[in-house]
Design a protein around this motif. Structure first.
Motif, mmCIF file in Angstrom:
data_model
loop_
_atom_site.group_PDB
_atom_site.id
_atom_site.type_symbol
_atom_site.label_atom_id
_atom_site.label_comp_id
_atom_site.label_asym_id
_atom_site.label_seq_id
_atom_site.Cartn_x
_atom_site.Cartn_y
_atom_site.Cartn_z
ATOM 1 N N GLY A 4 -5.196 -4.646 -2.929
ATOM 2 C CA GLY A 4 -6.221 -4.200 -1.995
ATOM 3 C C GLY A 4 -7.510 -3.777 -2.657
ATOM 4 O O GLY A 4 -8.536 -3.665 -1.990
ATOM 5 N N ALA A 5 -7.468 -3.517 -3.958
ATOM 6 C CA ALA A 5 -8.656 -3.087 -4.682
ATOM 7 C C ALA A 5 -8.531 -3.503 -6.145
ATOM 8 O O ALA A 5 -7.415 -3.691 -6.651
ATOM 9 C CB ALA A 5 -8.843 -1.572 -4.579
ATOM 10 N N VAL A 6 -9.679 -3.622 -6.817
ATOM 11 C CA VAL A 6 -9.663 -3.980 -8.237
ATOM 12 C C VAL A 6 -8.904 -2.931 -9.043
ATOM 13 O O VAL A 6 -8.148 -3.260 -9.965
ATOM 14 C CB VAL A 6 -11.091 -4.135 -8.773
ATOM 15 C CG1 VAL A 6 -11.076 -4.431 -10.271
ATOM 16 C CG2 VAL A 6 -11.821 -5.240 -8.036
ATOM 17 N N ALA A 7 -9.087 -1.663 -8.673
ATOM 18 C CA ALA A 7 -8.406 -0.589 -9.402
ATOM 19 C C ALA A 7 -6.895 -0.730 -9.294
ATOM 20 O O ALA A 7 -6.170 -0.489 -10.274
ATOM 21 C CB ALA A 7 -8.857 0.772 -8.867
ATOM 22 N N ASP A 8 -6.412 -1.129 -8.115
ATOM 23 C CA ASP A 8 -4.974 -1.335 -7.945
ATOM 24 C C ASP A 8 -4.484 -2.486 -8.821
ATOM 25 O O ASP A 8 -3.415 -2.406 -9.436
ATOM 26 C CB ASP A 8 -4.647 -1.636 -6.476
ATOM 27 C CG ASP A 8 -4.968 -0.468 -5.560
ATOM 28 O OD1 ASP A 8 -4.992 0.680 -6.064
ATOM 29 O OD2 ASP A 8 -5.199 -0.694 -4.365
ATOM 30 N N ALA A 9 -5.269 -3.554 -8.863
ATOM 31 C CA ALA A 9 -4.901 -4.696 -9.698
ATOM 32 C C ALA A 9 -4.841 -4.298 -11.169
ATOM 33 O O ALA A 9 -3.900 -4.645 -11.887
ATOM 34 C CB ALA A 9 -5.897 -5.844 -9.490
ATOM 35 N N MET A 10 -5.848 -3.544 -11.623
ATOM 36 C CA MET A 10 -5.877 -3.120 -13.016
ATOM 37 C C MET A 10 -4.698 -2.226 -13.356
ATOM 38 O O MET A 10 -4.031 -2.403 -14.381
ATOM 39 C CB MET A 10 -7.193 -2.398 -13.312
ATOM 40 C CG MET A 10 -7.331 -1.933 -14.757
ATOM 41 S SD MET A 10 -7.461 -3.323 -15.919
ATOM 42 C CE MET A 10 -9.162 -3.825 -15.619
ATOM 43 N N GLU A 11 -4.418 -1.264 -12.478
ATOM 44 C CA GLU A 11 -3.328 -0.327 -12.738
ATOM 45 C C GLU A 11 -1.987 -1.039 -12.827
ATOM 46 O O GLU A 11 -1.159 -0.744 -13.691
ATOM 47 C CB GLU A 11 -3.280 0.735 -11.639
ATOM 48 C CG GLU A 11 -2.173 1.771 -11.839
ATOM 49 C CD GLU A 11 -2.171 2.821 -10.742
ATOM 50 O OE1 GLU A 11 -1.274 3.675 -10.764
ATOM 51 O OE2 GLU A 11 -3.055 2.775 -9.859
ATOM 52 N N THR A 12 -1.774 -1.997 -11.930
ATOM 53 C CA THR A 12 -0.496 -2.701 -11.895
ATOM 54 C C THR A 12 -0.375 -3.705 -13.028
ATOM 55 O O THR A 12 0.656 -3.772 -13.707
ATOM 56 C CB THR A 12 -0.329 -3.434 -10.549
ATOM 57 O OG1 THR A 12 -0.416 -2.482 -9.494
ATOM 58 C CG2 THR A 12 1.011 -4.151 -10.487
#
Length: 370
Positions: A310-318
């Motif tokens: 849902g967000a770039v930050a979520d992609a990075m964290e995962t």
């Protein structure tokens, strides 16, 4: 190319004469070199060089289609010419538009602190961190962003930090690299048990000596050399090329996050989709009409599940997941198990077929040409 009498699609022109093929090959090679030598620096130099790379790929694909008609000695000469031309285009790019050198501070690895030793490696804002430049950057051998000599580390970069600069990954082991940005060219050398995610490669991905690695990226062109047990989740604008490789597996790019489509469009990579050139793999060490035993397409039922964030930050964290190092690489284990199985697996070419025919590839007369 001529269309059939019913007005259908044009059929590919097949050159049966090696003399005709030689004339066509040399004419296009000389034309590309003429344009290359006349280029000057400027805002449009990368677009012009990308156009020359595209023409190089067309010549390369034409050679691949006709290689089985040519004598082995001629095949080797054409391959050498194509390699030299690609190298000259890359060298001209560095001459006309040198990239900013990359520097980062490597964290010391405490003897009794695994968490710190495997944490993210920061340093993409060189002004904020003391320079600790690798030997490659010091000698000027590479003028882009260099990530080198790491073990059990995580490197992560968000959108806007690389801004289209070239990236080189060298001598990495048990690492995870997540670059959710657009890069120029991608150069990869000597990676072992690594997981690499890159949003968009606006030029070519040139990869050498990768072993037990998983890659996910979109690029205009891929060339993979001297590698074994590699999974590639790809979106490409042209057919991937492998050489001196075994056990290479291909699947479509399967990650989505806000802003990805914008990066792809900015890099002139089009839109994602399961159909595309990524599956039309060209094996330069397999000139027979039968399917190459050195690579395969991963069947739909064995592919990992697509992931949408849902967000770039979520992609990075995962995707970065630095606490999970070294990368477990479960896909490689699953595909290895499927190859060992005696039950047939539906692939094109099949995984089990690749396993049973591997000895044939080892005796191929072209296997040790370079």
């Amino acid at each position: 190319m001529a269309a059939d009498a019913a007005g259908g699609e044009a059929e590919p022109q097949i050159l049966v004469s090696k003399e005709d093929f030689f004339k066509k090959f040399k004419a296009e090679e000389e034309s590309v070199r003429d344009v290359l030598s006349s280029l000057a620096g400027g805002d449009q130099v990368h677009e012009a060089l990308d156009a020359l790379l595209a023409r190089h790929h067309v010549v390369e694909a034409d050679f691949t289609r006709h290689a089985h008609l040519l004598p082995p000695y001629d095949v080797q000469k054409y391959r050498s010419s194509l390699k030299t031309l690609a190298s000259d285009i890359a060298a001209r790019r560095e001459q006309l538009a040198p990239r900013k050198k990359f520097s980062f501070k490597r964290r010391a690895q405490p003897a009794n602190n695994a968490t710190e030793a495997t944490g993210p490696v920061d340093g993409y804002k060189a002004a904020e961190i003391p320079a600790e430049v690798s030997s490659s950057s010091k000698t000027g051998a590479f003028n882009g962003e260099l990530i080198e000599g790491l073990k059990g580390s995580c490197v992560k970069v968000g959108p806007g930090e690389l801004q289209g600069r070239d990236v080189s990954l060298r001598d990495l082991e048990d690492c995870r690299v997540v670059l959710l940005d657009q890069v120029g060219a991608l150069h990869v050398h000597r990676l072992q048990r690594c997981e690499i995610v890159i949003a968009a490669v606006s030029s070519s991905a040139l990869m050498h000596h990768c072993h037990e690695c998983i890659f996910t990226f979109a690029a205009k062109q891929l060339r993979l050399h001297d590698s074994d047990q590699v999974v590639l989740h790809l979106h490409t604008r042209s057919s991937p090329i492998i050489e001196h490789c075994k056990n290479i597996m291909f699947a479509p790019f399967d990650l989505v996050w806000p802003g990805l489509e914008e990066l792809l469009q900015k890099a002139s990579l089009g839109s994602l989709g399961e159909d595309g050139p990524w599956s039309d793999v060209q094996d330069f060490n397999w000139l027979k009409r039968q399917a190459s035993p050195n690579w395969c397409l991963v069947p739909t039922e064995l592919r990992r599940a697509s992931r949408s964030f849902g967000a770039v930050a979520d992609a990075m964290e995962t995707l970065a997941a630095s606490e999970k190092l070294p990368p477990s690489l479960p896909e490689l284990d699953m595909y290895r198990d499927s190859r060992k199985s005696t039950e047939p697996v539906a692939l094109a070419p099949t995984l089990n077929t690749a396993s049973t025919q591997i000895s044939q590839a080892e005796t191929d007369p072209h296997a040790d040409e370079f």
